[in-house]
Design a protein around this motif. Structure first.
Motif, PDB file in Angstrom:
ATOM      1  N   LEU A  44       0.819  -1.219   0.000  1.00  0.00           N
ATOM      2  CA  LEU A  44       0.000   0.000   0.000  1.00  0.00           C
ATOM      3  C   LEU A  44       0.854   1.272   0.000  1.00  0.00           C
ATOM      4  O   LEU A  44       0.334   2.372  -0.187  1.00  0.00           O
ATOM      5  CB  LEU A  44      -0.938   0.002   1.223  1.00  0.00           C
ATOM      6  N   CYS A  45       2.149   1.138   0.209  1.00  0.00           N
ATOM      7  CA  CYS A  45       3.042   2.299   0.347  1.00  0.00           C
ATOM      8  C   CYS A  45       3.061   3.145  -0.932  1.00  0.00           C
ATOM      9  O   CYS A  45       2.994   2.605  -2.033  1.00  0.00           O
ATOM     10  CB  CYS A  45       4.456   1.814   0.680  1.00  0.00           C
ATOM     11  N   GLU A  46       3.173   4.450  -0.762  1.00  0.00           N
ATOM     12  CA  GLU A  46       3.206   5.358  -1.915  1.00  0.00           C
ATOM     13  C   GLU A  46       4.609   5.485  -2.491  1.00  0.00           C
ATOM     14  O   GLU A  46       4.798   5.983  -3.602  1.00  0.00           O
ATOM     15  CB  GLU A  46       2.664   6.732  -1.502  1.00  0.00           C
ATOM     16  N   ALA A  47       5.605   5.086  -1.725  1.00  0.00           N
ATOM     17  CA  ALA A  47       6.991   5.161  -2.214  1.00  0.00           C
ATOM     18  C   ALA A  47       7.732   3.905  -1.781  1.00  0.00           C
ATOM     19  O   ALA A  47       8.696   3.974  -1.025  1.00  0.00           O
ATOM     20  CB  ALA A  47       7.674   6.411  -1.661  1.00  0.00           C
ATOM     21  N   PRO A  48       7.264   2.729  -2.254  1.00  0.00           N
ATOM     22  CA  PRO A  48       7.841   1.474  -1.748  1.00  0.00           C
ATOM     23  C   PRO A  48       9.344   1.380  -2.008  1.00  0.00           C
ATOM     24  O   PRO A  48       9.823   1.801  -3.050  1.00  0.00           O
ATOM     25  CB  PRO A  48       7.076   0.393  -2.525  1.00  0.00           C
ATOM     26  N   GLY A  52      10.596  -2.830   1.482  1.00  0.00           N
ATOM     27  CA  GLY A  52       9.187  -2.787   1.862  1.00  0.00           C
ATOM     28  C   GLY A  52       8.678  -1.358   1.955  1.00  0.00           C
ATOM     29  O   GLY A  52       9.168  -0.470   1.239  1.00  0.00           O
ATOM     30  N   GLY A  53       7.679  -1.125   2.824  1.00  0.00           N
ATOM     31  CA  GLY A  53       7.091   0.203   2.965  1.00  0.00           C
ATOM     32  C   GLY A  53       8.125   1.215   3.430  1.00  0.00           C
ATOM     33  O   GLY A  53       9.052   0.876   4.166  1.00  0.00           O
ATOM     34  N   CYS A  54       7.956   2.490   2.979  1.00  0.00           N
ATOM     35  CA  CYS A  54       8.965   3.511   3.299  1.00  0.00           C
ATOM     36  C   CYS A  54       8.891   3.923   4.766  1.00  0.00           C
ATOM     37  O   CYS A  54       9.865   4.396   5.335  1.00  0.00           O
ATOM     38  CB  CYS A  54       8.773   4.733   2.403  1.00  0.00           C
ATOM     39  N   GLY A  55       7.718   3.751   5.391  1.00  0.00           N
ATOM     40  CA  GLY A  55       7.569   4.122   6.798  1.00  0.00           C
ATOM     41  C   GLY A  55       7.270   5.601   7.007  1.00  0.00           C
ATOM     42  O   GLY A  55       7.098   6.044   8.133  1.00  0.00           O
ATOM     43  N   GLU A  56       7.229   6.374   5.924  1.00  0.00           N
ATOM     44  CA  GLU A  56       7.075   7.824   6.095  1.00  0.00           C
ATOM     45  C   GLU A  56       5.905   8.420   5.338  1.00  0.00           C
ATOM     46  O   GLU A  56       5.445   9.506   5.682  1.00  0.00           O
ATOM     47  CB  GLU A  56       8.365   8.534   5.658  1.00  0.00           C
ATOM     48  N   CYS A  57       5.420   7.754   4.301  1.00  0.00           N
ATOM     49  CA  CYS A  57       4.368   8.345   3.474  1.00  0.00           C
ATOM     50  C   CYS A  57       3.034   8.305   4.235  1.00  0.00           C
ATOM     51  O   CYS A  57       2.903   7.626   5.260  1.00  0.00           O
ATOM     52  CB  CYS A  57       4.261   7.591   2.145  1.00  0.00           C
ATOM     53  N   PRO A  58       2.027   9.038   3.736  1.00  0.00           N
ATOM     54  CA  PRO A  58       0.715   9.033   4.415  1.00  0.00           C
ATOM     55  C   PRO A  58       0.138   7.621   4.573  1.00  0.00           C
ATOM     56  O   PRO A  58      -0.503   7.323   5.587  1.00  0.00           O
ATOM     57  CB  PRO A  58      -0.157   9.877   3.487  1.00  0.00           C
ATOM     58  N   SER A  59       0.383   6.750   3.595  1.00  0.00           N
ATOM     59  CA  SER A  59      -0.155   5.395   3.686  1.00  0.00           C
ATOM     60  C   SER A  59       0.508   4.615   4.821  1.00  0.00           C
ATOM     61  O   SER A  59      -0.166   3.977   5.646  1.00  0.00           O
ATOM     62  CB  SER A  59       0.056   4.675   2.345  1.00  0.00           C
ATOM     63  N   CYS A  60       1.840   4.649   4.885  1.00  0.00           N
ATOM     64  CA  CYS A  60       2.552   3.960   5.968  1.00  0.00           C
ATOM     65  C   CYS A  60       2.127   4.534   7.321  1.00  0.00           C
ATOM     66  O   CYS A  60       1.957   3.796   8.299  1.00  0.00           O
ATOM     67  CB  CYS A  60       4.066   4.093   5.798  1.00  0.00           C
ATOM     68  N   HIS A  61       1.960   5.850   7.353  1.00  0.00           N
ATOM     69  CA  HIS A  61       1.538   6.484   8.600  1.00  0.00           C
ATOM     70  C   HIS A  61       0.148   5.998   9.018  1.00  0.00           C
ATOM     71  O   HIS A  61      -0.088   5.674  10.182  1.00  0.00           O
ATOM     72  CB  HIS A  61       1.548   8.003   8.443  1.00  0.00           C
TER      73      HIS A  61
HETATM   74 ZN   LIG Z   1       5.276   4.397   2.625  1.00  0.00          ZN
END
Ligand SMILES: [Zn+2]
Length: 336
Positions: A44-48, A52-61
């Protein structure tokens, strides 16, 4: 986002993979849930990233704060509460009003909500994910409801089923999924990770107690088990002192007794103990009474989920343990 290294490696391998349904299987304590959630985050990450997930984008948040509109988590209510996931409004209301207790199974109602979720349009445009854990906690009706959605998924929904008992799933569900068996961490990896969560002494002893499964060790520590309690358990049992087991669920108590018995059997056969240090075990024990004890514990395990009277059961287990361990000291005392 600090994933344990063995989980991070699996995210890296699985996230780019094909398939709309993934079944994560393996014994408890290796990180099924952690891996499942990390994969959802990656998808679901916007900047995978490669890991894995970037941990910083709105989706990860949104996942971090448990409010992602495109992630549907299907768990028993007890597990949702323990892991900090909000319940559906109606379910929360019923529990607040004391109309019922939180469910230990994945409820059919929750499955129906998930089916609706699967048919909605993705809110953030990166598809949707349904995470089911532990997947074996669906009853037959819930499993069939899921099966229909698995067979005819709406275009952009992906499934992650995580299970510590995949053999209990419907074969029709298993056959719809790509299966991934959880990787074991190396002993060094597991110890390094656990030592970052617990005092070093506890980490070493509890990792051993959990048979090398780091998340089990951590969960026990969080439930209050200390290295000292674990190390003292065999000798306390030999004295008939069951205080060390008093706070444990019956299944966990039987598991601990099986570990004492296993290690004494190993010693009696000239092998190495696995769950305790040899110095924490009473003196060597003849195999026959241990084997009889082992069979009784295996029987106990079958009825342990619904004991007639948990307190009595605990007492009986401790008294039986004392007899098994005491037979050893009698034999030892008779030696010249
Ligand atoms: Zn992300």
């Amino acid at each position: 986002m600090n994933l344990p290294p063995w989980i991070a490696a699996q995210v890296k391998a699985l996230a780019p993979g094909p398939g709309h349904a993934l079944l994560l299987q393996g014994p408890s304590g290796l990180g099924q849930y952690t891996l499942g959630l990390a994969l959802a985050r990656a998808w679901l990450c916007e900047a995978p990233q490669a890991h894995g997930g970037c941990g910083e984008c709105p989706s990860c948040h949104a996942i971090a704060v448990r409010t992602h509109a495109d992630l549907c988590v299907l768990m028993p209510e007890t597990a949702m509460m323990a892991l900090g996931w909000p319940l559906f409004e109606k379910a929360q209301q019923e529990i607040d009003d004391k109309k019922r207790k939180p469910s230990k199974e994945i409820r059919v109602d929750a499955l129906r909500d998930a089916v609706e979720f699967a048919q909605r349009t993705s809110a953030r445009g990166r598809g949707k994910v349904i995470l089911v854990y532990p997947a074996e906690r669906m009853n037959a009706i819930a499993a069939n409801a899921l099966l229909k959605t698995l067979e005819e998924p709406a275009g952009d929904v992906r499934f992650i089923l995580a299970s510590e008992a995949a053999h209990q799933l419907l074969p029709t569900i298993r056959s719809r999924c790509l299966t991934h068996t959880l990787a074991w961490p190396s002993a060094d990896e597991a110890l390094a990770w656990l030592s970052s969560e617990l005092p070093a002494d506890d980490a070493q002893v509890l990792l051993r107690a959990a048979g090398g499964r780091p998340e089990d060790a951590l969960r026990w520590a969080q439930a209050g088990l200390t290295a000292r309690q674990w190390r003292e358990l065999p000798r306390a049992l030999a004295r008939g002192d069951g205080a060390g087991l008093a706070d444990w669920a019956p299944a966990q108590a039987v598991d601990a007794l099986q570990k004492v018995c296993h290690d004494l059997l190993a010693l009696s056969a000239g092998g190495e103990p696995r769950f305790f240090a040899a110095t924490d075990l009473p003196s060597p024990v003849p195999a026959a009474p241990l084997a009889a004890w082992w069979r009784e514990l295996a029987d106990a395990l079958r009825t342990v989920e619904h004991p007639y009277n948990p307190g009595l059961m605990q007492e009986a287990l401790v008294s039986r343990a004392r007899i098994a361990l005491h037979s050893s000291s009698l034999v030892t005392a008779r030696r010249p």
